[in-house]
Every structure is written in C-alpha cells, then in structure tokens.
Design a protein around this motif. Structure first.
Motif, mmCIF file in Angstrom:
data_model
loop_
_atom_site.group_PDB
_atom_site.id
_atom_site.type_symbol
_atom_site.label_atom_id
_atom_site.label_comp_id
_atom_site.label_asym_id
_atom_site.label_seq_id
_atom_site.Cartn_x
_atom_site.Cartn_y
_atom_site.Cartn_z
ATOM 1 N N MET A 1 -0.707 -11.312 -9.426
ATOM 2 C CA MET A 1 -0.188 -12.034 -8.262
ATOM 3 C C MET A 1 -0.464 -13.529 -8.389
ATOM 4 O O MET A 1 0.433 -14.358 -8.169
ATOM 5 C CB MET A 1 -0.831 -11.508 -6.985
ATOM 6 N N VAL A 2 -1.694 -13.888 -8.760
ATOM 7 C CA VAL A 2 -2.065 -15.298 -8.888
ATOM 8 C C VAL A 2 -1.274 -15.962 -10.017
ATOM 9 O O VAL A 2 -0.715 -17.059 -9.852
ATOM 10 C CB VAL A 2 -3.577 -15.443 -9.135
ATOM 11 N N ALA A 3 -1.215 -15.285 -11.174
ATOM 12 C CA ALA A 3 -0.483 -15.843 -12.319
ATOM 13 C C ALA A 3 0.992 -16.036 -11.978
ATOM 14 O O ALA A 3 1.584 -17.087 -12.270
ATOM 15 C CB ALA A 3 -0.632 -14.932 -13.533
ATOM 16 N N GLY A 4 1.575 -15.023 -11.349
ATOM 17 C CA GLY A 4 2.977 -15.131 -10.962
ATOM 18 C C GLY A 4 3.198 -16.205 -9.913
ATOM 19 O O GLY A 4 4.189 -16.937 -9.952
ATOM 20 N N VAL B 1 -4.388 -8.324 -8.329
ATOM 21 C CA VAL B 1 -4.581 -9.677 -7.801
ATOM 22 C C VAL B 1 -4.268 -10.735 -8.867
ATOM 23 O O VAL B 1 -3.603 -11.739 -8.596
ATOM 24 C CB VAL B 1 -6.006 -9.867 -7.251
ATOM 25 N N VAL B 2 -4.754 -10.510 -10.080
ATOM 26 C CA VAL B 2 -4.540 -11.489 -11.159
ATOM 27 C C VAL B 2 -3.050 -11.674 -11.468
ATOM 28 O O VAL B 2 -2.576 -12.813 -11.557
ATOM 29 C CB VAL B 2 -5.319 -11.088 -12.425
ATOM 30 N N ILE C 1 -3.578 -2.158 -3.191
ATOM 31 C CA ILE C 1 -2.780 -2.124 -4.415
ATOM 32 C C ILE C 1 -1.447 -2.843 -4.221
ATOM 33 O O ILE C 1 -1.037 -3.686 -5.031
ATOM 34 C CB ILE C 1 -2.512 -0.668 -4.847
ATOM 35 N N ALA C 2 -0.774 -2.533 -3.119
ATOM 36 C CA ALA C 2 0.600 -3.007 -2.928
ATOM 37 C C ALA C 2 0.694 -4.438 -2.422
ATOM 38 O O ALA C 2 1.636 -5.153 -2.784
ATOM 39 C CB ALA C 2 1.333 -2.068 -1.965
ATOM 40 N N LEU C 3 -0.268 -4.865 -1.583
ATOM 41 C CA LEU C 3 -0.137 -6.185 -0.969
ATOM 42 C C LEU C 3 -0.100 -7.322 -1.990
ATOM 43 O O LEU C 3 0.748 -8.221 -1.873
ATOM 44 C CB LEU C 3 -1.261 -6.409 0.052
ATOM 45 N N PRO C 4 -0.985 -7.335 -3.001
ATOM 46 C CA PRO C 4 -0.854 -8.400 -4.014
ATOM 47 C C PRO C 4 0.490 -8.383 -4.731
ATOM 48 O O PRO C 4 1.038 -9.439 -5.069
ATOM 49 C CB PRO C 4 -2.010 -8.100 -4.981
#
Length: 462
Positions: free
Chosen positions: A175-178, A172-173, A21-24
């Motif tokens: 994270m990717v978008a950001g 994750v999403v 949960i936290a790593l992304p």
C-alpha cells in the motif's frame, strides 16, 4: 434466519481481521485509481485524440500487466500456503521462480510491442472517426507506447516483491509503495504534461515519462524495505543466494501456475478484443469507454480487495489444513463483497452523469461514458461474485478450472457476442456492452455450483 446469519455474517473479530488485510489493499487501489483518474483528466485536457491514443495503448499494456499478475499469482498460491505452513524455504523458491517468469514475460512483451505496436493501435482505429482525427490518434498512441515500454521491467521486478509480501499477509508495505508511486506519478504528470516549474511541455510523452519514473520509485521502495526487514520477514534472508529452483518445484509451480498465466493473458486479450468491438462505433466510443473504465476502477476497489483477501486468508487456512475455517471465512468474504457492491453500485448508477463532465471532450463522448458507467454500476454485484468466486477456486490450486471458468468462457461466449452485435446489428455501444455483461450470468451459475461442491478445498503444499 439464524443459520443464514451465522453462515454468511461474521462477528467483530472476523471483520477486524478482514479489514486488517483488505483495508490497506483498498487504500492502495483507491490511491492508484484516483491518481489514474487525475492522470486521465490531465491527458483529456489535451484533446480527444490524445485521450484516445493513450487509452488504446493502456488497453494493450493491460495485457502485459495481467500476464505478470497471472504468472506471479499462479505460483503465489504456493507462497500463501507455504506461509501458512511456516515454510520459509518454500517461499524463497516461489520468489526465485517469479524472478525468471517475470524476466521472460517482460522480454517477450517488449519485443512484441516494438514489432507490432502500430498494428495493434490501428485495430482500434478501423471504425468511424466521429469527426476525430484517426491519424493524429495513431501518432499520439505511438509516442506514448515508445516511452511506456521502459516501465515494463520495473513492473515485473516490483511485483515480484510486493506480491510475495501480500501473499504472506503483509499488505501495508505494498500500500505504501503503491501510494508513493501514484503520488509521484501525479506530480510528474502535472509538471511534464503541461510544462510547469521550468520543465518543457511534453504532452502525451510527459504522461508516459511520469508513469515510468513512478514505477521505478515503487520498485526501489519494495527492494529497500524487504532488505531492511529481512530479520523479521525471514523468508527474504538468502533469497538471492541462488537463482536456481529445484526441478521438482519448477514442475509443480509450472503445472499449477501456467493455467493462471494463460488465463490472465487470454482474459486481458478478450478485454482488448471487446474494446476493439466497441470501437467500431466510433472514436468517441474509445474515449467514452476509457472514461467509464477509469471511473469504474475507482468504485470497484472494495470487491477487488475482497478477492485479494480470499487469496490471502483462505489460502493460508488451506495451507494450515483448516478446511472448516477456510470454508466459513470464504462464505463471509463473498457475502461482504456482494452486499458492499450493491450499495456502491447504486450510488454509482445515480451519479453517473456527473463524472464525464470533468473531462475536456465532446458531448457525444460524455454521453457514451455516462451510459457505460450506468451499465457497469448495474452489474457490479454480479462482477463482485464472479471475482471472489474466481479467487476462491484458485486458492485451492484448481487453476485449470479457473482457466475454463474465466478466460475460456469470455473467448467462447462474450467476445463472439460482442463481435456479432458490433458488426451485424445497429445496436448502440452501451446496449452491446450491457448484453455482453448479461452473458456472464451463465458463469455465475457455474461459479455457484463449483463453490457448493467445494472443489477448491485442497492443501497443495503437503
């Protein structure tokens, strides 16, 4: 000793779940803050006035960010618990409520900044100039604000999607978008600020334009992914079949979420007021505080992610009715946040003088930045406890309690302390900054009592 270890230290399965949960979130925040640092450095190459003008406007825009964050995360308490209760329609209703709330906040923010932008910027330019040009700082701030306002709708719309995904455990999403957005921002800043690859040299205006475009990129990624994956994430199916939200749900969302909206707005206002108090010590303090804040944001990503993890993990267990698991995991997440902040804060403290040297500003601004960084590092464990405690109390819907715990405390204690010391004493800015942090220990005691009394352990979706 065995009891304490069992209560506060998790097993491998717990840390695997926590990291998933936290790593992304950590990676996303690390990318965002690292690029913000590079962005800051590039603007800093233009001069102290440019850096200060942009810093002042970003301090004001920060209020909008937190209003959106507070408004959406307020109803997001229900989203997390609806997800734990496997209620797709409930999630859709929270999403639609977010749409209307984001629209209202955006319109109000744009109108306020258009009408009162110069007034707010000037409030930070009422202290000593320290040899800087206050009029030039105002011009650069006004120029940056005029462009950055176009970013506001994109932020509200993208967070409507991304906050929903995070609350449903999909980190994750976002994270990717950001990540794509901040990399876009970095590239565009380099090209537009300095006029590379045939583009005009736009300076401060280029920094603003790069940020605006990056935010729309983030929004497009969020929308396209959510649409393409609606069969798996079924709560996105038919999400715009109507924009109406049942009246009883509007009332529930409003009652629970409004205190968080007000809290985040008042808290960000309090931060802006603290910054204005420090700015009375001179323009170099404005630049130095901006440098220190940017560096601090890079180092505090771990405990910030722990707060998000509390909101997601504890919120879902509360929604599922598993109070024992919610309590157990909450203890362990808070402990992880504090221990990690002790290690990170120690490293940050001893390396503090290195970071301001990468900026093209004067020695006084660098010295102020170094002292502010050292203060932030010393108080990082305190901040990590307060941050995770706040999200714990909020996870159970105790939003009025968090309102009193967070922003009311700041406006009643922290802001008056800074106001008095900045105007009626000869204390240096870093000393005032440290004493304001010390006041927070009162809040730590209150937070500890609230956690021990389990006032937050409540299922609000049944």
């Amino acid at each position: 000793m065995k009891y304490l270890k069992q209560k506060y230290i998790g097993d491998k399965a717990f840390y695997k779940m926590l990291l998933s949960i936290a790593l992304p979130i950590i990676i996303q925040n690390a990318l965002m803050n690292f690029v913000s640092l590079l962005d800051n450095i590039m603007v800093g190459q233009l001069g102290t006035e440019q850096l200060s003008g942009v810093a002042i406007v970003n301090q004001l825009i920060f209020i909008f960010y937190l209003l959106v964050f507070g408004g959406l995360s307020g109803v997001g308490i229900y989203t997390a618990q609806f997800y734990g209760n496997k209620d797709d329609e409930g999630i859709r209703q929270t999403f639609r409520y977010k749409f209307w709330l984001g629209l209202i906040i955006s319109v109000i923010a744009i109108l306020v900044f258009l009408w009162f932008g110069d007034f707010f910027i000037n409030k930070y330019l009422s202290g000593a100039s320290d040899g800087g040009d206050l009029e030039a700082t105002l011009v650069y701030g006004r120029q940056y604000l005029g462009i950055i306002l176009f970013m506001i709708p994109a932020v509200a719309l993208s967070q409507m999607y991304l906050s929903t995904l995070r609350e449903c455990g999909q980190t994750v999403v976002p994270m990717v978008a950001g990540g794509v957005a901040v990399l876009t921002n970095l590239i565009l800043d380099y090209v537009l600020i300095f006029g590379k690859f045939g583009f005009p040299e736009m300076g401060v205006a280029g920094a603003a334009l790069g940020t605006v475009i990056a935010r729309y990129v983030e929004f497009l990624i969020a929308v396209i992914w959510s649409f393409c994956n609606r069969d798996k994430h079924t709560y996105f199916k038919g999400i715009f079949s109507t924009l109406l939200v049942p009246r009883d749900k509007v009332f529930k969302f409003f009652v629970t979420g409004t205190p968080i909206l007000i809290n985040e707005g008042l808290w960000s206002l309090g931060i802006a007021m603290l910054g204005q108090a420090y700015s009375l010590r001179g323009l170099n303090v404005v630049a130095g505080q901006n440098i220190a804040s940017t560096i601090n944001n890079i180092f505090n990503i771990v405990f910030i992610a722990m707060g998000d993890a509390v909101a997601i993990i504890v919120g879902q267990y509360l929604g599922a009715g598993d109070m024992k698991k919610a309590k157990d995991y909450d203890n362990k997440i808070i402990t992880t946040a504090i221990l990690s902040s002790i290690i990170i804060g120690t490293f940050m403290f001893f390396t503090a003088p290195l970071y301001p040297e990468i900026y093209n500003t004067n020695d006084m601004a660098k010295l102020v930045a170094t002292h502010f960084i050292m203060v932030q590092a010393a108080f990082m464990p305190k901040d990590s406890f307060l941050h995770t405690s706040y999200f714990t109390i909020r996870a159970g819907g105790k939003t009025i309690v968090t309102f009193l715990f967070d922003s009311v405390f700041m406006l009643v204690f922290s802001v008056p302390a800074a106001y008095i010391m900045s105007r009626y004493t000869s204390l240096g800015p870093a000393t005032i900054f440290a004493l304001v942090h010390t006041v927070d220990f009162i809040k730590c005691i209150v937070g500890y009592i609230l956690l021990r009394k389990n006032v937050w352990m409540k299922n609000i979706v049944k």
